[in-house]
Design an enzyme around this catalytic site. Structure first.
Site, PDB file in Angstrom:
ATOM      1  N   LYS A   1      -6.418   3.485   8.718  1.00  0.00           N
ATOM      2  CA  LYS A   1      -5.533   4.464   8.098  1.00  0.00           C
ATOM      3  C   LYS A   1      -6.138   5.867   8.137  1.00  0.00           C
ATOM      4  CE  LYS A   1      -3.293   1.089   5.077  1.00  0.00           C
ATOM      5  NZ  LYS A   1      -3.074   0.607   3.701  1.00  0.00           N
TER       6      LYS A   1
ATOM      7  N   SER B   1       0.799  -1.225   0.000  1.00  0.00           N
ATOM      8  CA  SER B   1       0.000   0.000   0.000  1.00  0.00           C
ATOM      9  C   SER B   1       0.829   1.272   0.000  1.00  0.00           C
ATOM     10  CB  SER B   1      -0.940   0.012   1.214  1.00  0.00           C
ATOM     11  OG  SER B   1      -0.212   0.003   2.421  1.00  0.00           O
TER      12      SER B   1
END
Length: 781
Positions: A720, A677
């Site tokens: 996140k 990511s």
């Protein structure tokens, strides 16, 4: 003539496989091989040389022996009787067709070996007689030893002892010096003496133990008879066990096994296994075989209990209430079989209330609660128990949890299930497969009890920090509920409703003596803790209240009202702030981008730094630092390849990164990092470096990147985004295919953080990079 001047003699060799015959020994052995037969047939004046052969190799010394005659052994085979006379040092071979012959240098012992040999001979006699005394045949051995006068011949009698190793006997054969040979023989006999003494001591201890057991058995019987005459009731005996087994409510199969063990105890009430059988029966009768907690299935009451114990966690609470509603409907409509049928697994960062939630669930259901900590266990027996053949065997933790709970339908929390290990003692996670499978845990068999145990009515709640380390087959049996952490407003509510009242009481303060303002609590949340949970928050609030408690203790309660603590007063108790929003200063330099990641402690921000230098002879090169995993290193290679191949599309001079050594670093080098990511973050850092355009300080990003510039979806979006919010970022770039995951993000966070779903890297760069400036349009400039 001296020994060294004695002439050599050629004699036939009779090999002895893994055997040594010392001079002075008379032996009879079968003639088993052709080479033995040839040696006997070719004897010179009735003499041969007996040579040990160990592992196919002949020794350097042998024994010259006289052939006394051939005999017929009891089994009808040919045998020979020989008497070894003295040592012989072997010379070169002189083989013929009639068998192997060697030249031998005969080495008989001197007639008078000297006073030292005589002294050693006396010591040797004394040691051998001690060995004989321990073995119980002192008279016979003493008589035999009295017939041998020569010290050298006395040392050679060690060859009769079967306990002396072959290597020692071979060393005695090769030792010509009488004094040295006696020392070797004394050392060997001393080892025999130590071994024989140890064996006798063991026999005496065993006999003493048997006598003690018999004495205890007699005393117990006498004590039982005395109690019976006094009318004080029966001793702990068979009748008491039979009653307890009958009243325990155990199922038929378990009752049969318990009665079988009771029968063994009755036949040998004081036998060596009596204690183990009594322990086993104690476990069997102490389990709550027929005890069940009456469930509270009122959904509204359960909601009140869960809300009173925990703020937020709506998804978990909804799942518990759904479970209660289903159980209630099945019971009311006659469809309830008593099975739990659900394995809830709470996965989330530390401090989010997973373990305490299990106690709240048990309280809401009206069930007993038991907790099993699985962190770090590596022995399968911790789950299934030890077999009774082992000393100190015990049932597994599940059986112990049931006995602790006192019912067969408790709530059992399997804490830290993601940290179960495996080694040569077994794999505990594999043993959990049966436990956590509703289709088969009604016949769970503990190795210690060795009877089927019904676990289908137990409500198992497992907890863990990350699902990645839970084995796939085990994870497949679980219903995973994610606890992704709290927002700042939720933390403030938790602090007001739970943490501050608890710390106030623990620090000896009365309610209302100390008042923390909302600004103070928010400052502790933002500047002194940066976590998904509230564990450190409670710790820091405890420090603040301890300072206030000291002030109250020294000055007494204030007449002007409660002690007020504001945001400006925190530095006195907590010191300088531990965290601050550093994205602005970190990204002020081109080549630094802010990414988002998920760790075992929740979401976090990470910075990707890029630099480039002139390549020195080795051409283009990519250097990666920051303890990156394989997947993350591949993402870095993809990011660099995309940036170079699409330089003109991005607005970079194609020569900017050509023939350069590019260095990508992810700070916090001591922390391992991995995952795909960070791909868009790396592309952004490289593009920022090559264009000289800094990354906007309020932008964080996440997403996997492809060589074609596509942005692929990632996991852990909620954690996140919460991490970006905690770090003060106001814009977050995410993959377009993660747009649906925004439903899990709290509304108040989405109001403060702008989300930008994107499909391509070009969209990321348009959002993340500052507008182009005149200075440093390209790195190559």
């Amino acid at each position: 003539m001296t020994q060294d001047d004695r002439p050599t003699t050629i004699l036939p060799v009779l090999p002895l496989d893994d055997a040594v015959v010392l001079p002075g020994t008379s032996v009879t052995f079968p003639v088993a091989t052709e080479e033995q037969a040839q040696a006997l047939d070719g004897a010179v004046d009735g003499r041969i040389v007996l040579v040990p052969r160990v592992e196919g190799r002949f020794a350097s010394f042998g024994a010259v022996a006289n052939v006394m005659g051939e005999v017929t052994l009891p089994d009808g085979t040919r045998g020979v009787a020989v008497e070894a006379v003295h040592r012989a040092e072997l010379g070169p071979a002189a083989g013929t067709d009639a068998g192997l012959r060697v030249s031998v240098h005969e080495r008989p012992d001197p007639d008078d070996p000297g006073p030292e040999a005589a002294r050693l001979a006396r010591e040797y006699r004394a040691v051998v007689e001690e060995v004989a005394d321990v073995r119980g045949d002192r008279a016979r051995v003493a008589h035999f030893m009295s017939t041998i006068a020569h010290p050298g011949r006395l040392a050679d009698t060690a060859g009769y002892a079967p306990e002396i190793p072959l290597a020692t006997k071979l060393e005695l054969l090769e030792t010509v010096d009488v004094d040295e040979r006696l020392r070797l023989a004394i050392a060997a006999q001393r080892e025999r003496l130590a071994d024989a003494s140890l064996r006798r001591r063991i026999r005496e201890d065993v006999a003493e133990g048997l006598d003690q057991t018999q004495r205890e058995m007699l005393l117990r019987r006498q004590l039982a008879a005395i109690r019976k005459e006094l009318g004080e009731g029966e001793d702990e005996g068979d009748d008491d066990w039979a009653t307890r087994i009958a009243e325990s409510g155990m199922p038929e199969a378990a009752r049969v096994e318990a009665e079988r063990e009771l029968g063994r105890l009755q036949r040998q009430p004081e036998g060596p296994e009596a204690g183990m059988i009594r322990t086993y029966l104690e476990w069997m009768v102490s389990l709550p075989w027929d005890k069940r907690s009456e469930e509270h299935l009122d959904v509204a009451d359960a909601r009140e209990v869960l809300d009173a114990d925990h703020a937020g966690l709506d998804e978990v609470k909804e799942r518990i209430l759904e479970y209660l509603a289903v159980r209630r409907l099945r019971r009311e409509r006659g469809m309830d079989d008593g099975r739990s049928g659900v394995i809830l697994t709470l996965v989330g960062p530390p401090g989010t209330g997973k373990t305490s939630l299990g106690r709240s669930v048990a309280r809401a259901l009206g069930r007993e609660f038991a907790r099993i900590s699985l962190g770090g266990i590596r022995d399968e027996a911790e789950i299934r128990g030890h077999r009774r053949t082992y000393v100190g065997a015990l049932p597994g933790r599940l059986v112990r949890a049931l006995r602790e709970a006192g019912t067969m339908n408790p709530v059992i929390m399997l804490d830290e299930v993601d940290k179960v290990g495996a080694d040569w003692r077994g794999d505990p996670s594999s043993a959990l497969l049966e436990v956590l499978d509703p289709a088969q845990n009604d016949t769970f068999r503990d190795h210690y009890l060795d009877v089927e145990l019904d676990l289908s009515q137990v409500l198992f709640i497992a907890t863990g920090n990350v699902p990645d380390t839970i084995p796939g087959p085990l994870l497949d049996r679980m219903e995973v509920i994610a606890l992704d952490g709290y927002t700042e407003d939720e933390k403030l509510a938790i602090a007001r409703g739970y943490l501050i009242p608890r710390q106030t009481q623990q620090n000896g303060l009365h309610e209302g003596e100390v008042e923390l303002t909302d600004d103070a609590v928010r400052s502790v949340i933002a500047e002194y803790t940066r976590e998904a949970g509230v564990r450190n928050l409670e710790r820091e609030l405890g420090k603040v209240l301890r300072k206030a408690a000291r002030r109250v203790a020294e000055e007494g309660p204030s007449a002007d009202g409660p002690v007020s603590i504001g945001a400006d007063d925190l530095s006195e108790a907590l010191g300088r702030p531990k965290f601050h929003h550093e994205a602005a200063e970190r990204t002020a330099t081109p080549g630094v981008a802010t990414g988002l990641a998920v760790t075992g402690t929740g979401g976090d921000v990470l910075f990707v730094e890029a630099s480039a230098t002139e390549a020195e002879g080795h051409g283009e090169r990519l250097v990666l630092t920051g303890q990156l995993g394989d997947v993350m290193r591949e993402s870095a290679r993809i990011a660099l390849s995309y940036t170079r191949s699409h330089a003109s599309d991005i607005g970079i001079d194609p020569a900017a990164l050509a023939n350069r050594e590019v260095h990508l670093h992810v700070p916090a080098g001591a922390v391992p990092k991995d995952g795909p990511s960070a791909g868009v973050t790396m592309v952004t850092a490289l593009s920022s470096l090559a264009t000289g355009r800094p990354v906007r300080p309020n932008v964080g990003m996440t997403g996997e990147v492809t060589l074609q510039g596509r942005v692929l979806p990632i996991g852990g979006l909620k954690q996140k985004v919460l991490a970006a919010h905690r770090a003060g970022l106001t814009e977050v770039v995410i993959p377009e295919r993660n747009r649906r995951d925004l439903d899990d993000v709290p509304e108040q966070v989405l109001e403060q953080v702008a989300i930008h779903p994107v499909l391509t890297v070009q969209e990321v760069l348009d959002i993340a990079l500052e507008p182009s400036r005149d200075r440093g349009e390209a790195l190559a400039a």
